[in-house]
Scaffold this motif. Structure first.
Motif, PDB file in Angstrom:
ATOM      1  N   LEU A  26       0.876  -1.165   0.000  1.00 38.26           N
ATOM      2  CA  LEU A  26       0.000   0.000   0.000  1.00 38.26           C
ATOM      3  C   LEU A  26       0.917   1.220   0.000  1.00 38.26           C
ATOM      4  CD1 LEU A  26      -2.664  -1.141   2.605  1.00 38.26           C
ATOM      5  CD2 LEU A  26      -2.827  -1.179   0.106  1.00 38.26           C
ATOM      6  N   ALA A  27       0.745   2.082  -0.990  1.00 38.89           N
ATOM      7  CA  ALA A  27       1.641   3.222  -1.164  1.00 38.89           C
ATOM      8  C   ALA A  27       0.888   4.538  -1.001  1.00 38.89           C
ATOM      9  CB  ALA A  27       2.294   3.168  -2.543  1.00 38.89           C
ATOM     10  N   GLY A  28       1.375   5.376  -0.091  1.00 40.45           N
ATOM     11  CA  GLY A  28       0.750   6.669   0.167  1.00 40.45           C
ATOM     12  C   GLY A  28      -0.386   6.561   1.165  1.00 40.45           C
ATOM     13  N   GLY A  29      -0.915   7.698   1.568  1.00 43.04           N
ATOM     14  CA  GLY A  29      -2.056   7.728   2.462  1.00 43.04           C
ATOM     15  C   GLY A  29      -1.778   7.177   3.843  1.00 43.04           C
ATOM     16  N   PRO A  30      -2.834   6.932   4.607  1.00 43.90           N
ATOM     17  CA  PRO A  30      -2.674   6.536   6.008  1.00 43.90           C
ATOM     18  C   PRO A  30      -2.109   5.134   6.225  1.00 43.90           C
ATOM     19  CG  PRO A  30      -4.987   6.520   5.404  1.00 43.90           C
ATOM     20  CD  PRO A  30      -4.242   7.136   4.256  1.00 43.90           C
ATOM     21  N   LEU A  35       1.160  -3.950   3.929  1.00 44.95           N
ATOM     22  CA  LEU A  35       0.839  -4.877   2.862  1.00 44.95           C
ATOM     23  C   LEU A  35      -0.641  -5.229   2.930  1.00 44.95           C
ATOM     24  CD1 LEU A  35       3.863  -7.282   3.377  1.00 44.95           C
ATOM     25  CD2 LEU A  35       3.589  -5.632   1.522  1.00 44.95           C
ATOM     26  N   LEU A  36      -1.217  -5.536   1.779  1.00 46.90           N
ATOM     27  CA  LEU A  36      -2.603  -5.990   1.704  1.00 46.90           C
ATOM     28  C   LEU A  36      -2.597  -7.393   1.124  1.00 46.90           C
ATOM     29  CD1 LEU A  36      -5.660  -5.368   1.920  1.00 46.90           C
ATOM     30  CD2 LEU A  36      -5.526  -4.496  -0.428  1.00 46.90           C
ATOM     31  N   ASP A  37      -3.229  -8.335   1.826  1.00 51.48           N
ATOM     32  CA  ASP A  37      -3.295  -9.715   1.362  1.00 51.48           C
ATOM     33  C   ASP A  37      -4.411  -9.831   0.324  1.00 51.48           C
ATOM     34  OD1 ASP A  37      -3.419 -12.447   0.988  1.00 51.48           O
ATOM     35  OD2 ASP A  37      -3.421 -12.932   3.121  1.00 51.48           O
ATOM     36  N   ALA A  65      -9.938   4.527   3.595  1.00 54.52           N
ATOM     37  CA  ALA A  65      -8.898   4.890   2.644  1.00 54.52           C
ATOM     38  C   ALA A  65      -9.079   4.010   1.410  1.00 54.52           C
ATOM     39  CB  ALA A  65      -7.514   4.686   3.241  1.00 54.52           C
ATOM     40  N   PHE A  66      -9.117   4.630   0.240  1.00 57.60           N
ATOM     41  CA  PHE A  66      -9.345   3.910  -1.004  1.00 57.60           C
ATOM     42  C   PHE A  66      -8.023   3.734  -1.729  1.00 57.60           C
ATOM     43  CE2 PHE A  66     -10.949   3.960  -5.542  1.00 57.60           C
ATOM     44  CZ  PHE A  66     -11.464   2.679  -5.486  1.00 57.60           C
ATOM     45  N   TYR A  67      -7.686   2.487  -2.014  1.00 55.79           N
ATOM     46  CA  TYR A  67      -6.444   2.137  -2.712  1.00 55.79           C
ATOM     47  C   TYR A  67      -6.771   1.363  -3.981  1.00 55.79           C
ATOM     48  CZ  TYR A  67      -3.650   3.441   1.350  1.00 55.79           C
ATOM     49  OH  TYR A  67      -3.039   4.148   2.351  1.00 55.79           O
ATOM     50  N   THR A  68      -6.079   1.689  -5.073  1.00 52.57           N
ATOM     51  CA  THR A  68      -6.263   0.983  -6.336  1.00 52.57           C
ATOM     52  C   THR A  68      -4.912   0.689  -6.967  1.00 52.57           C
ATOM     53  OG1 THR A  68      -6.390   3.023  -7.640  1.00 52.57           O
ATOM     54  CG2 THR A  68      -8.467   2.132  -6.803  1.00 52.57           C
ATOM     55  N   PRO A  69      -4.852  -0.340  -7.808  1.00 52.24           N
ATOM     56  CA  PRO A  69      -3.609  -0.590  -8.526  1.00 52.24           C
ATOM     57  C   PRO A  69      -3.406   0.489  -9.584  1.00 52.24           C
ATOM     58  CG  PRO A  69      -5.301  -2.112  -9.267  1.00 52.24           C
ATOM     59  CD  PRO A  69      -5.880  -1.320  -8.129  1.00 52.24           C
ATOM     60  N   PRO A  79       2.303  -1.914  -6.492  1.00 56.18           N
ATOM     61  CA  PRO A  79       1.605  -1.410  -5.295  1.00 56.18           C
ATOM     62  C   PRO A  79       0.209  -0.875  -5.600  1.00 56.18           C
ATOM     63  CG  PRO A  79       3.823  -0.491  -5.464  1.00 56.18           C
ATOM     64  CD  PRO A  79       3.552  -1.204  -6.749  1.00 56.18           C
ATOM     65  N   PHE A  80      -0.657  -0.963  -4.607  1.00 58.18           N
ATOM     66  CA  PHE A  80      -1.938  -0.265  -4.660  1.00 58.18           C
ATOM     67  C   PHE A  80      -1.655   1.152  -4.183  1.00 58.18           C
ATOM     68  CE2 PHE A  80      -5.654  -3.499  -4.363  1.00 58.18           C
ATOM     69  CZ  PHE A  80      -5.105  -4.264  -5.366  1.00 58.18           C
ATOM     70  N   ARG A  81      -2.061   2.139  -4.933  1.00 60.45           N
ATOM     71  CA  ARG A  81      -1.820   3.539  -4.602  1.00 60.45           C
ATOM     72  C   ARG A  81      -3.038   4.133  -3.907  1.00 60.45           C
ATOM     73  NH1 ARG A  81       3.302   4.189  -5.436  1.00 60.45           N
ATOM     74  NH2 ARG A  81       4.087   3.408  -7.395  1.00 60.45           N
ATOM     75  N   TRP A  82      -2.758   4.990  -2.928  1.00 62.54           N
ATOM     76  CA  TRP A  82      -3.819   5.688  -2.208  1.00 62.54           C
ATOM     77  C   TRP A  82      -4.461   6.697  -3.150  1.00 62.54           C
ATOM     78  CZ3 TRP A  82      -3.482  10.956  -0.239  1.00 62.54           C
ATOM     79  CH2 TRP A  82      -4.559  11.305   0.568  1.00 62.54           C
ATOM     80  N   ARG A  83      -5.784   6.723  -3.187  1.00 63.91           N
ATOM     81  CA  ARG A  83      -6.520   7.662  -4.044  1.00 63.91           C
ATOM     82  C   ARG A  83      -7.229   8.742  -3.238  1.00 63.91           C
ATOM     83  NH1 ARG A  83      -3.585   6.706  -8.238  1.00 63.91           N
ATOM     84  NH2 ARG A  83      -3.815   4.620  -9.034  1.00 63.91           N
ATOM     85  N   LEU A  84      -7.883   8.343  -2.145  1.00 66.10           N
ATOM     86  CA  LEU A  84      -8.592   9.322  -1.316  1.00 66.10           C
ATOM     87  C   LEU A  84      -8.984   8.693   0.001  1.00 66.10           C
ATOM     88  CD1 LEU A  84     -12.004   8.727  -1.547  1.00 66.10           C
ATOM     89  CD2 LEU A  84     -11.411   9.291  -3.863  1.00 66.10           C
TER      90      LEU A  84
END
Length: 93
Positions: A26-30, A35-37, A65-69, A79-84
């Protein structure tokens, strides 16, 4: 062995990186650095990303927190990047 913190919705668990378990950063944000399984996730689910509950960040307990590839991640291994972030599950991208 190296152990990293894996997001579990309750503050994270420490686990050793073991073969067969699919983890994305998980990259960025809170939740940056955790890691996300995504073991067992279908390709469609991974492409959509995930809205994760966290008490870290601006919204405190119950925050999301919303994360997307990355859009260019065709292999599903980046990584999944933080969006908002938002205060509740009604956050929209």
């Amino acid at each position: 062995m190296d152990a990293r913190q894996v997001y579990d919705g309750w503050g994270g668990e420490r686990c050793e990186l073991v073969p067969g378990r699919v983890l994305v950063d998980l990259a960025g944000g809170p939740l940056d650095g955790r890691l996300l399984d995504v073991s067992g996730w279908r390709a469609e689910g991974r492409a959509e990303g995930s809205l994760l509950v966290t008490d870290l960040g601006l919204y405190g307990p119950g925050g999301r927190a919303f994360y997307t590839p990355a859009e260019t991640d065709l292999q599903g291994d980046r990584p999944f990047r933080w969006r908002l972030s938002g205060p509740c599950a009604r956050v929209r991208a």
